[in-house]
Design a protein around this motif. Sequence first.
Motif: not given
Lengths: 119, 515, 89
Positions: A32, A34-36, A66, A114, A117-119
């Motif tokens: 959860k 998903l920025m990566f 963050p 972030i 939103k699971d980012i």
Amino acid sequence: MAVSALRTYVFEPADAEKNFHGLRIVYVGWDKHLMFASPFMLAVTPDSSFGDLVAKNLADAYGAHPDFAKVDWSKVEWLKNSQPWTPDFGKSVDANGIRHKDLLRFRTPGLAGIGGKDI
Amino acid sequence: MDMKANKKLGLKERYALMTRDLEWDTTYEPMDKVFPCTSYEGIKIHDWDKWQDPFRLTMDAYWKYQAEKERKLYAIIDAFNQNNGHLGVTDARYLNAVKLFIGAVPHLEYMAFRGFSHLGRQMVGAGPRVACLMQAIDELRHYQTQIHSISNYNKYYNGMHDFANQMSRVWYLSVTKSFFDDAYTSGPFEFMVAIGFSFEYVLTNLLFVPFISGAAYNGDMAAMTFGFSAQSDEARHMTLGLECIKFMLEQDPDNLPIVQRWMDKWMHRGARILGVIGMMMDYMLPKRVMSWQEAWEAYYEQNGSALFNDLARYGIRPPKVGQLAAFEKEHISHQLWAGFYQYGALTSFHTWIPSDEEMDWLSSKYPNTFDKYYRPRWEYWKEEAKQGRRFYNKTLPMLCQTCQIPLLFTEPDDPTQISYRDTEYKGEHYHFCSDGCKEIFEHEPEKYIQSWLPAHQIVQGNSFNPGTDPTAPDFDVVGAVFQHYNMQHGRDNLDFDGSEDQKNFAAWRAAATKN
Amino acid sequence: MSNAFIAFQKNDETRSIVEAIIADNPNAIVNEQPGMVKVDVPGRLTIKRQTVSDLMGRDFDLQELQIHLITISGHLDETDDEFTLSWNS
């Protein structure tokens, strides 16, 4: 199944542990977050401590997020090869039963990425 | 005088005399020794004469029309280059689609040339041998014309200078290389299902039609010209692929399960590769023709259903990938571009955040997914870049053992969860992005345990130039890999914003429009 | 019924070819895209040599289609006089 072929078809795996000069491949994914875009491939010595893997390798890989500084490692939920699992931070990678090319996933309840939103 | 001249031979007679009639059975050596490759895959052929050739193109006519195509192509390329046509493209960002194309596609054409040359020797009937020979020559022509056409861009823009060596070195190009290596090392009938049918008949429309139409839309006459010229050969290739499928299915009922499994495999592998085209269409073309989802629906779902309905009479069912793709068509282009964006320090092309206007276009084309899942990523990265923290991910990704793409696809029932699959073989642990890739591995594990996975190869020390010492105390892995890739940091890679290409294009275009 | 289709590069020759398809296939649907033109016909699409020749004002050999083709869908049958794409179902 065997490969359909004109002759005997048997090969060595390209990624056997002996080909990595003393390093062991460990895959890590932060659920959860998903920025990566994808989980990571880490290469560590089997006798390095699991605590170091988190403090160095994971910090390098995920530090830009963050949420990462806010992770409470005592509350993290781990999966090893999709099974619930509890690592011992003081023991080595090998002593934790992490084999070559095993997959570790971790979940950080309360940190929803972030904007939540699971980012 | 009522003496009648002999009527010119009709197309069918001409074809029969000039192609099929040239066939003979060998007598000094048994046929199965001369053609050893057509039986070991398990496909049973009883009568090669039943092979149909709907185009009925003879070699002399082939040369005539191909020569005409070449003359047209090179006349246009010359005119385009003489007129500084490269300055007429919509925006220098467009050129990054060309860079990705030159990196991946000419090599595929060359491998197709090798594959069809092999088939042109190994197929037993004269009909398929001649059709494969023509296709081999076509593929070599595509390889050459693509390089010739794009070479003019290479004089002005970065990142296209070493595509031939990069193919066997660069992490994302291993995806395309492994696809064709897999096909090329298959038997002749599997190769035909892989390339002739799945790729040429079903999927090539998604590569060439929207992309080349997109090139036309974006002022790239060079890519449009070689694209359409190549595409003019494709109808013949598609026909060859479809005829081969029908031929196998009509020859023996035992062929059905083999053909079905190959279709499942190659439609899955093909769909994985073509996700990159989706990314080009949705994110890289400054002027967009249609969305990836629209293209998939028109060329796979509608056209594919016509095809698979038709093949149902042989017992063929639609390939399994259709169900996965029905979900992924709304996600795949966004997931791939987000991946390339963050690994943009390790590419020989530039990446960027879509503009506000482009994000609105994506919202309108992807009403179920873009605002909910993907726009927030771009908004966050945009803010980060504004603060001087353009996001570059520098940790090597985990790759799928079969398709070699990083595990960036999500579960069909949860777009917030990465899809993980794994299996064991001979005591080793293997990982996959999807059920499809896992099934392919499990059917032929000995083949895929050899996969050249770039991330692993870097750690094994196989992605450095000779003389590099990875044990040196100040060793810079990424820098050494970049040297081996023959890419220049700060020039070929990183964000489009601030790139040399961006500056040069703006300056040259300004010079072209005033003194 | 599934559509048979054909797409051509857009140029002066294919203008006449497309007009011939429209004349001989009353259900033809023409779809213009940048640089290309796609024609769909439910079930069966036929291109007749004579119609193209009449519209072009010169003799036309159906194999000249090779030069302009982009893509096709359907089973193909080609003779000296007709080029046909069709689906059985």
